[in-house]
Scaffold this motif. Sequence first.
Motif, mmCIF file in Angstrom:
data_model
loop_
_atom_site.group_PDB
_atom_site.id
_atom_site.type_symbol
_atom_site.label_atom_id
_atom_site.label_comp_id
_atom_site.label_asym_id
_atom_site.label_seq_id
_atom_site.Cartn_x
_atom_site.Cartn_y
_atom_site.Cartn_z
ATOM 1 N N HIS A 254 60.856 -70.272 11.405
ATOM 2 C CA HIS A 254 61.409 -70.966 12.705
ATOM 3 C C HIS A 254 61.928 -69.912 13.552
ATOM 4 O O HIS A 254 61.779 -70.318 14.852
ATOM 5 C CB HIS A 254 62.991 -71.634 12.067
ATOM 6 N N GLY A 258 58.753 -70.423 15.830
ATOM 7 C CA GLY A 258 59.331 -71.673 16.702
ATOM 8 C C GLY A 258 59.704 -70.930 18.030
ATOM 9 O O GLY A 258 60.298 -71.924 19.018
ATOM 10 N N ILE A 264 55.461 -74.247 22.112
ATOM 11 C CA ILE A 264 54.923 -74.568 20.774
ATOM 12 C C ILE A 264 55.969 -75.371 19.797
ATOM 13 O O ILE A 264 57.049 -75.904 20.223
ATOM 14 C CB ILE A 264 55.348 -72.953 20.049
ATOM 15 N N LYS A 265 55.412 -76.075 19.032
ATOM 16 C CA LYS A 265 56.204 -77.227 18.146
ATOM 17 C C LYS A 265 55.602 -76.751 16.693
ATOM 18 O O LYS A 265 54.728 -76.913 16.252
ATOM 19 C CB LYS A 265 55.504 -78.347 18.362
ATOM 20 N N PHE A 266 56.818 -76.291 16.036
ATOM 21 C CA PHE A 266 56.751 -75.890 14.475
ATOM 22 C C PHE A 266 57.793 -76.590 13.660
ATOM 23 O O PHE A 266 59.129 -76.801 14.043
ATOM 24 C CB PHE A 266 57.284 -74.423 14.599
#
Lengths: 423, 423
Positions: A254, A258, A264-266
Amino acid sequence: MATQPLINAGRLWNRLMALAEIGATPAGGVNRQALSDGEIAAWRRVIGWGLDAGLTPSTDAAGNLFLTLAGRDRAAPPLLLGSHLDSQPTGGKFDGAAGVMAALEATVSLAEQGDRPARDLIVVAWMNEEGSRFAPGMMGSEAFAGERDMAAIRVARDADGISVGEALDRLHAAFPDLPHRSLGFAVDAYLELHIEQGPLLEAAVRTIGVVTGIQGKKTFQVVVEGAEGHAGTLAQQERRDALAAFARIATALHEEIGSIDPDIKFTIGRLSVQPNAPSVVPSRIIFSIDLRHPDNSVLDAAGVRITALCGEHAPPCSVAVTPLVDAPSNAFDPRLRELIAQAAREQEFPATDILSAAGHDARHLAKVCPSAMVFIPCRDGASHVEHEWAEPDHVAAGASVLAQVLRELAFALTPFAGKTRGN
Amino acid sequence: MATQPLINAGRLWNRLMALAEIGATPAGGVNRQALSDGEIAAWRRVIGWGLDAGLTPSTDAAGNLFLTLAGRDRAAPPLLLGSHLDSQPTGGKFDGAAGVMAALEATVSLAEQGDRPARDLIVVAWMNEEGSRFAPGMMGSEAFAGERDMAAIRVARDADGISVGEALDRLHAAFPDLPHRSLGFAVDAYLELHIEQGPLLEAAVRTIGVVTGIQGKKTFQVVVEGAEGHAGTLAQQERRDALAAFARIATALHEEIGSIDPDIKFTIGRLSVQPNAPSVVPSRIIFSIDLRHPDNSVLDAAGVRITALCGEHAPPCSVAVTPLVDAPSNAFDPRLRELIAQAAREQEFPATDILSAAGHDARHLAKVCPSAMVFIPCRDGASHVEHEWAEPDHVAAGASVLAQVLRELAFALTPFAGKTRGN
């Protein structure tokens, strides 16, 4: 602006709400997972509406549902339009369903006009787009596009141990009279309407999103293996605690992945613990990773770092990272996008180009035929939640734009895909 | 050393192995959770063995099982000895079961000798020691000791939503002819044999552990509340990801609390994720904390830090920490400990004093009567695992020591507890 309505907006909305009753949750959402009893019930209702308008239902080995309006040239590659009927476990009324119902409404309205299209129009509901019951998702469209083998799809199992193959056979057994088409056929063009599942259209006060493409996505399954032990007796320094290792891994992921950049989408969305008892040191953690980015080079670099970070933070436990989905970002057909933008202009709906942050079946259709998507706003950008909401006017606007593009393609003497190849 | 055997070691081992068939797992362990069909089947078998030896079965409102060998003075407070029949979901053959079967063997052997004891001897199997199906554990012994109210116990629910009350009523319905004793009665003394569940006896090559007391234990339930969202569209900086918050909390807890000193035991053993779907940002995490230490001041200070660390690392999510168990460390009755040590000496079993790192029902009995425990070694100190193992010789040795102490108390003219008060 069109001189007379291209769709029946009231009927579309009423049918969408009627569909949402199947799998309705107490909090106002929908739980209608792939190949479930709920999806079978939804098929019955949608097939009924299609039959009422003279559409012919059929299916294929992948459990996709087709409703065909016959054109003059039955041998010509058909126009395909639709989305999916399955939902997340705590999903909403619009994700997928709005696209299927808008496609059905556009086709039914065209059929009611009486003119026979030049080629078949086929409304489609793809099998298991969501991937929440059987991972990974988009099984129906991937099988249709020839990207995944049915044998591999059929062996995936849900949390109760039921395989896709068993669930598919059960679905087909529920519709014994439904004709089976061969899996994957030539398509002239594919169109899909969907709620945006993000906040951009709402923030920009745009009713129509002309989708330029879909951001790339990678998913992984990660297994952390430690050793079980008694919570009250096993010394801390002698433990191989899989949950402690997971917490370090997840925190590192994360923090680093992240924060790569604002695009970005984590997400770690699913996790299971073994044996999951309060006084037992966990021996095994299995978790999912969902990673998305519009830039394929960023996505690839992040994928490498994910594997590295898992390895760095797992000891004294061991870890295995298995890639499941590796879908690069793609761009939709420019001429279809222009047809959508033009229809929005003519109908005076404010429109904007938009990149899809979420994955859709159209990603896989785009590999076998010219494809495009129409987005409509959803409240607060919230999706995959029970309070997911789209305004009736926006659903109607999107369906009406879809209907206009469909008509232009349906009555053209030259196939759309053929023109592409010819140019 | 006793001139003739105090127990039938072969019968004890055979019965222990027969009991392990109920709820047996493929990997050689036992899954026999509290109030399950497996526990009901175990009751039937144990009641049958008791009836064969002239013991009278009974139960109480808390679902404890009693097997009484009548003494000369039926009104005198009885001697109580036993443990529990429930197991962890991936537990072993010895945790709990060894104590009940050793108590039964010691009592049955005494009955077979023909001399009637001065007071009743009661073998007990306490309800839900483990706490894996219904949290927290030790419900039966706590209810017996008057520390927890049955109304509060009955409302706890398992993962399937079944309450303790429903499961208890089902258990009692399975034994319609079993007499019900009133909940909690005067006891002269309580004895419990158990595997150590740690590596110390094995490492010291001691067969008998004279348990000095039980380390303190606190447990908590922690709920982290965030907000659900679509994994592909919701911007990272706008998320309130409950799983990301959990990972930070768990990492901080393992780092700080897990390294307080070599005696600390810190475990997050159970965790659930909502909605637990790969492409949905988790909205809620519920997890358990198990904390143990022999020093109550260390335990209390760690408890305060746990709450503080959860609060520090939760934002932007919210967190609620609920204490469930708060059991300070305790010391067992010195005279009973001396009787155990003396029996081990006389039977020439190597013995040592030992602090129990795990919690046991004896902790709660110790509040209402003189109590003590006998430990035997278990291989590699492994417990709460399917390969949990105790050597037949060690089981026999522990049961024989238990039997000798039981005989000394059973035939004494003065009640043991009375002597305590008199001194």
